[in-house]
Write a protein that holds these residues in place. Structure first.
Motif, PDB file in Angstrom:
ATOM      1  N   UNK A   1      -9.586   7.233  -9.339  1.00  0.00           N
ATOM      2  CA  UNK A   1      -8.356   6.490  -9.608  1.00  0.00           C
ATOM      3  C   UNK A   1      -7.151   7.174  -8.971  1.00  0.00           C
ATOM      4  N   UNK A   2      -7.107   8.497  -9.060  1.00  0.00           N
ATOM      5  CA  UNK A   2      -6.012   9.238  -8.440  1.00  0.00           C
ATOM      6  C   UNK A   2      -6.021   9.088  -6.924  1.00  0.00           C
ATOM      7  N   UNK A   3      -7.244   9.097  -6.360  1.00  0.00           N
ATOM      8  CA  UNK A   3      -7.363   8.943  -4.901  1.00  0.00           C
ATOM      9  C   UNK A   3      -6.878   7.569  -4.468  1.00  0.00           C
ATOM     10  N   UNK A   4      -7.226   6.536  -5.266  1.00  0.00           N
ATOM     11  CA  UNK A   4      -6.795   5.176  -4.937  1.00  0.00           C
ATOM     12  C   UNK A   4      -5.274   5.055  -5.036  1.00  0.00           C
ATOM     13  N   UNK A   5      -4.711   5.639  -6.100  1.00  0.00           N
ATOM     14  CA  UNK A   5      -3.262   5.573  -6.280  1.00  0.00           C
ATOM     15  C   UNK A   5      -2.538   6.310  -5.157  1.00  0.00           C
ATOM     16  N   UNK A   6      -3.093   7.457  -4.761  1.00  0.00           N
ATOM     17  CA  UNK A   6      -2.490   8.232  -3.675  1.00  0.00           C
ATOM     18  C   UNK A   6      -2.572   7.479  -2.360  1.00  0.00           C
ATOM     19  N   UNK A   7      -3.734   6.813  -2.140  1.00  0.00           N
ATOM     20  CA  UNK A   7      -3.910   6.049  -0.901  1.00  0.00           C
ATOM     21  C   UNK A   7      -2.935   4.876  -0.842  1.00  0.00           C
ATOM     22  N   UNK A   8      -2.757   4.224  -2.008  1.00  0.00           N
ATOM     23  CA  UNK A   8      -1.833   3.084  -2.061  1.00  0.00           C
ATOM     24  C   UNK A   8      -0.402   3.547  -1.798  1.00  0.00           C
ATOM     25  N   UNK A   9      -0.040   4.694  -2.366  1.00  0.00           N
ATOM     26  CA  UNK A   9       1.307   5.218  -2.153  1.00  0.00           C
ATOM     27  C   UNK A   9       1.526   5.593  -0.696  1.00  0.00           C
ATOM     28  N   UNK A  10       0.490   6.232  -0.098  1.00  0.00           N
ATOM     29  CA  UNK A  10       0.590   6.616   1.317  1.00  0.00           C
ATOM     30  C   UNK A  10       0.717   5.388   2.203  1.00  0.00           C
ATOM     31  N   UNK A  11      -0.102   4.358   1.904  1.00  0.00           N
ATOM     32  CA  UNK A  11      -0.067   3.151   2.724  1.00  0.00           C
ATOM     33  C   UNK A  11       1.299   2.480   2.613  1.00  0.00           C
ATOM     34  N   UNK A  12       1.864   2.465   1.396  1.00  0.00           N
ATOM     35  CA  UNK A  12       3.181   1.871   1.209  1.00  0.00           C
ATOM     36  C   UNK A  12       4.246   2.620   2.008  1.00  0.00           C
ATOM     37  N   UNK A  13       4.143   3.934   2.057  1.00  0.00           N
ATOM     38  CA  UNK A  13       5.092   4.750   2.821  1.00  0.00           C
ATOM     39  C   UNK A  13       4.993   4.441   4.303  1.00  0.00           C
ATOM     40  N   UNK A  14       3.751   4.336   4.807  1.00  0.00           N
ATOM     41  CA  UNK A  14       3.550   4.068   6.237  1.00  0.00           C
ATOM     42  C   UNK A  14       4.028   2.667   6.611  1.00  0.00           C
ATOM     43  N   UNK A  15       3.820   1.711   5.707  1.00  0.00           N
ATOM     44  CA  UNK A  15       4.236   0.341   5.993  1.00  0.00           C
ATOM     45  C   UNK A  15       5.759   0.223   6.039  1.00  0.00           C
ATOM     46  N   UNK A  16       6.449   1.216   5.504  1.00  0.00           N
ATOM     47  CA  UNK A  16       7.904   1.214   5.554  1.00  0.00           C
ATOM     48  C   UNK A  16       8.444   1.536   6.947  1.00  0.00           C
ATOM     49  N   UNK A  17       7.572   1.969   7.856  1.00  0.00           N
ATOM     50  CA  UNK A  17       7.970   2.272   9.235  1.00  0.00           C
ATOM     51  C   UNK A  17       7.826   1.002  10.074  1.00  0.00           C
ATOM     52  N   UNK A  18       8.843   0.711  10.851  1.00  0.00           N
ATOM     53  CA  UNK A  18       8.827  -0.493  11.699  1.00  0.00           C
ATOM     54  C   UNK A  18       7.643  -0.428  12.666  1.00  0.00           C
ATOM     55  N   UNK A  19       6.908  -1.526  12.749  1.00  0.00           N
ATOM     56  CA  UNK A  19       5.784  -1.613  13.679  1.00  0.00           C
ATOM     57  C   UNK A  19       4.448  -1.254  13.054  1.00  0.00           C
ATOM     58  N   UNK A  20       4.467  -0.802  11.807  1.00  0.00           N
ATOM     59  CA  UNK A  20       3.199  -0.462  11.132  1.00  0.00           C
ATOM     60  C   UNK A  20       2.951  -1.486  10.032  1.00  0.00           C
TER      61      UNK A  20
END
Length: 462
Positions: free
Chosen positions: A374-393
């Protein structure tokens, strides 16, 4: 007086046998007592000596006076005229020795002699007990409960009364007068040792127990323990010959007295299983130790030079999947266990994991496989959200980057385009665009940081 002296010598010989006090020490004590009593009659500054003749059984006392022309201190001096009664042609500078009749002591003087003698005999006896018991620290002894001092126990060991403080008892045990108690000698303290105890919390509790039971004893204080890890170790030595012989070694012991213990064991012979040796045929050896400790559960842990193996073994009876070292310098580690083993690994009131931490010397945290996932999934979701905040990703590109190990904007901004272009689904132009967008994202974040800090400060001042 001669017969009385002989009787005294016989009595002292009996005292030497019973109290283990050297006759020379007792004789010196009596002589000092006689001197003290005579000074009561002849003056505090009088030069007095006493001598006991063991062969004849006689006691003699002498006063020494200096011959002077003019007496200024009658307790120490005699004039020439008076000295003629003892010396022929005396002159200043001579010495007169007068024999004192010890039978002429007053009743008060005799009492003083008796008191001094008793005090000094007790002092010698205390010193002898201290010398006898101090080297026996770490030895298991058996005694009987003599009396109670609040919640502390006074144990009769025959020659001395020892103290079993409440802090060194197994809390669920109950004792009555006359109960037999087996314990280890944890400390032997003299009156001087007690006075020099600093901020040590354990020794301070010993000091408190000693003062509560002291009825003019003034030491030595023999402190017993049934809660000490050394006590459990000594019990194993009795039951397991291989430990006494040095084939099996107890590396460390941690206890929650009366409830659970963890014992780290190893063997110098690879053919001998240290755990099986300590358990014994059908558990007879370990059961004998547990019975002496009121049913205390004992976890035997196999020692290893590999720290992760020791940590994994330390949470027994729980089984660990793997151990992750969080910080080697701070000695922090994470243990992952199957879901059905989590409660066992933690133990009631966190007892098991606390004992494991104390045994290994590491700060341990335990999690189940589900919690980790569960922690790994939450961390992955947070990381993905951070990356999606960059234009073009977009979501798909963010997933590709994350799987490739690019889990932060900083990491992406620091690589060359060809590294990202090597990933499936990302071309060279897209890679360059992503890196450029990541750099701009970081620049914007740095520019906004001071403004955000100022806003936070303004909010706090309000």
């Amino acid at each position: 007086m001669e017969g009385t002296a002989k009787d005294l010598i016989l009595a002292l010989e009996g005292l030497e046998r019973e109290k283990n006090i050297k006759r020379e020490d007792i004789l010196k004590t009596i002589e000092d007592a006689l001197v003290s009593a005579l000074r009561k009659n002849l003056g505090k500054t009088a030069q007095i000596s006493a001598k006991i003749d063991v062969q004849s059984g006689t006691i003699q006392a002498f006063q020494t006076l200096n011959v002077v022309d003019v007496v200024t201190n009658p307790e120490m001096e005699i004039d020439v005229e008076a000295a003629k009664a003892y010396l022929k042609n005396p002159k200043a500078g001579d010495v007169v020795t007068l024999t004192q009749d010890v039978e002429d002591f007053s009743r008060i003087a005799a009492q003083i002699a008796k008191q001094v003698l008793i005090q000094k005999v007790r002092g010698i006896e205390r010193d002898n007990f201290y010398k006898e018991f101090k080297p026996r620290e770490g030895e298991v002894v058996t005694g009987s409960v003599r009396r109670f001092s609040d919640r502390d126990l006074i144990i009769d060991l025959g020659k001395v009364e020892a103290i079993l403080p409440y802090c060194e008892q197994i809390k669920k045990e109950r004792y009555t007068n006359g109960s037999r108690v087996k314990a280890i000698i944890a400390k032997v303290l003299s009156q001087t040792d007690l006075a020099e105890i600093g901020d040590d919390p354990v020794l301070s509790r010993y000091k408190s127990a000693a003062y509560k039971m002291d009825k003019g004893q003034r030491g030595p204080y023999v402190i017993l323990s049934r809660a000490n890890g050394k006590f459990l170790e000594e019990l194993f030595k009795v039951e397991v010959p291989e430990i006494s012989e040095g084939i099996v070694e107890i590396k460390a012991v941690q206890r929650d007295p009366g409830f659970r213990s963890k014992v780290l064991v190893s063997s110098i012979d690879h053919k001998i299983d240290p755990i099986g040796t300590c358990v014994g045929m059908r558990g007879i050896r370990i059961r004998a130790v547990m019975n002496e400790l009121s049913g205390e559960r004992i976890d035997l842990i196999n020692y290893s030079d590999d720290v992760t193996t020791v940590i994994a073994n330390s949470i027994a009876p729980a089984k660990a999947n793997f151990v992750k070292i969080v910080s080697m310098s701070e000695k922090k580690a994470l243990i992952i266990v199957p879901d059905d083993q989590l409660a066992i690994a933690i133990g009631k009131d966190w007892q098991n994991i606390k004992l494991a931490s104390r045994l290994t010397g590491w700060e341990l945290e335990v999690k189940s496989e589900s919690q980790k996932a569960q922690e790994a999934e939450a961390e992955a979701a947070q990381t993905q959200g951070t990356l999606e905040g960059v234009e073009g990703i977009g979501p798909k590109t963010a997933e590709i980057l994350q799987k490739a190990g690019y889990t932060s904007v900083e990491k992406i901004a620091s690589v060359e385009p060809e590294h990202l272009a090597a990933l499936q689904g990302i071309g060279e132009k897209t890679a360059a665009k992503i890196i450029e967008s990541a750099k701009k994202h970081l620049e914007n974040a740095q520019a906004q940081a001071p403004a955000q800090e100022e806003a936070d400060d303004n909010q706090e001042s309000k």
